[in-house]
Scaffold this active site. Structure first.
Site: not given
Length: 367
Positions: A105, A118, A125, A129, A132, A172-173, A204, A227-228, A346
């Site tokens: 997407e 985006c 992924c 997380c 997500c 995804g990362e 990101s 991403s903290l 996402c």
């Protein structure tokens, strides 16, 4: 973190992915074919400016060269499956089918400063997380540079509008698909192609420290967004499995290194989860943690996900958190929510589509 299910077996042909070559690589390919190097720029412009999806469209190439190209190379494109348009803000959410049958997407958003997309960098992924939706079904495979480009090209074709900003924070990362993502950034920013400024590209990451360092050493001019999501390791570990491998101190050191190498201010993403990381105590910890770091904090009211029990922080808590950071001299914004009525976050739409496909297949006999 989960395992990669499959990364490359989706390609059924041995044809080369010509859209993923930079101009210099195309020159080498042309030389190997016995062609003049200048043909590379002609082909490159057909692919990245004219957006040709067949070699037959490349009318300034000889018929014999077009035939040779079609025997050795393919022009990979994405199939637009569905488009959802928000009635709230006009955000457009795209579902694209990729080789192998899965879907990814992309999101098209209009802002006063220009159009932004985006982009997904993986199908699924494996980072895990907990807030997500992208990670719920694990990682199917990495996307190629051409598949990243195609998300931009297809959306520009569909809307008739130019994209000026890109955020690599879809499914995804990005740093888990390092080589393809870096190649995409180089291609999309190339003066002979789409020529989108690297300064208008944000990547990101959840914080894969060695890859953050590798990225810094490339001296790209993109914005790095970390991403903290927590100010202490224990809280971060409950939200992000990657925190068990790399501490907050390590990821922030990598951020400082990135700034040192690129002089690009770091963005820190902080998803506010009610009762988990949105307290004033957490805000104070965050202020102490970020002291002296050249950064911008982007507060994100977490998107509710059916499969998770996280709740979005209330407006009062969000504003109080923001105020506390600002009083400590930290630059802060609250991310504007886009496309909420079309599952804009996402992975949400992809998950629904994949779930529907599974339910359909489960209800049918195998043939």
């Amino acid at each position: 973190m989960g395992k990669i299910k499959n990364t490359e077996s989706y390609h059924k042909t041995e044809l080369k992915d010509i859209k993923s070559y930079c101009e210099e690589e195309l020159k080498e390919q042309m030389t190997q074919m016995g062609e003049k190097p200048f043909r590379a720029l002609q082909i490159y412009r057909w692919l990245h400016v004219e957006r040709a999806d067949t070699f037959e469209q490349m009318t300034n190439l000889s018929k014999s060269l077009r035939e040779k190209l079609s025997k050795e190379y393919e022009i990979r494109t994405l199939k637009k499956e569905k488009v959802f348009v928000s009635q709230i803000d006009g955000t457009r959410k795209y579902l694209f089918r990729i080789p192998g049958g899965s879907m990814i997407e992309s999101v098209f958003m209009r802002y006063h400063h220009g159009n932004s997309v985006c982009v997904s960098t993986q199908s699924g992924c494996r980072m895990g997380c907990r807030f997500c939706a992208s990670t719920l079904n694990g990682l199917e495979r990495n996307l190629t540079a051409s598949e990243l480009l195609e998300q931009i090209y297809q959306i520009e074709k569909d809307t008739g509008e130019r994209v000026s900003n890109i955020v690599l924070m879809g499914s995804g990362e990005p740093l888990d698909n390092f080589d393809h993502v870096v190649k995409f950034i180089q291609l999309i920013s190339d003066v002979h192609g789409a020529h989108i400024s690297q300064r208008n590209i944000t990547l990101s990451t959840c914080g894969i420290v060695p890859e953050m360092v590798k990225l810094a050493d490339l001296h790209l001019q993109i914005t790095l967004a970390l991403s903290l999501h927590a100010a202490d390791d224990d809280t971060r570990k409950t939200l992000m499995p990657i925190a068990r491998k790399y501490s907050i101190a390590q990821v922030l050191d990598a951020c400082r290194y990135y700034f040192e190498k690129t002089k690009r201010r770091i963005t820190l993403e902080y998803s506010l989860v009610a009762g988990v990381n949105d307290t004033m105590q957490e805000a104070e910890r965050l202020c102490r943690l970020l002291k002296g770091l050249n950064c911008h904090v982007n507060l994100i009211p977490v998107n509710p996900i059916q499969e998770r029990d996280f709740r979005q922080s209330g407006q009062k808590a969000v504003l109080q958190f923001k105020s506390r950071l600002e009083k400590n001299g930290i630059n802060v914004t609250i991310r504007r929510e886009m496309g909420r009525d079309i599952n804009g976050a996402c992975g949400q739409l992809r998950n629904e589509a994949m779930k529907g496909r599974k339910e359909q297949s489960d209800g049918k006999p195998d043939h």
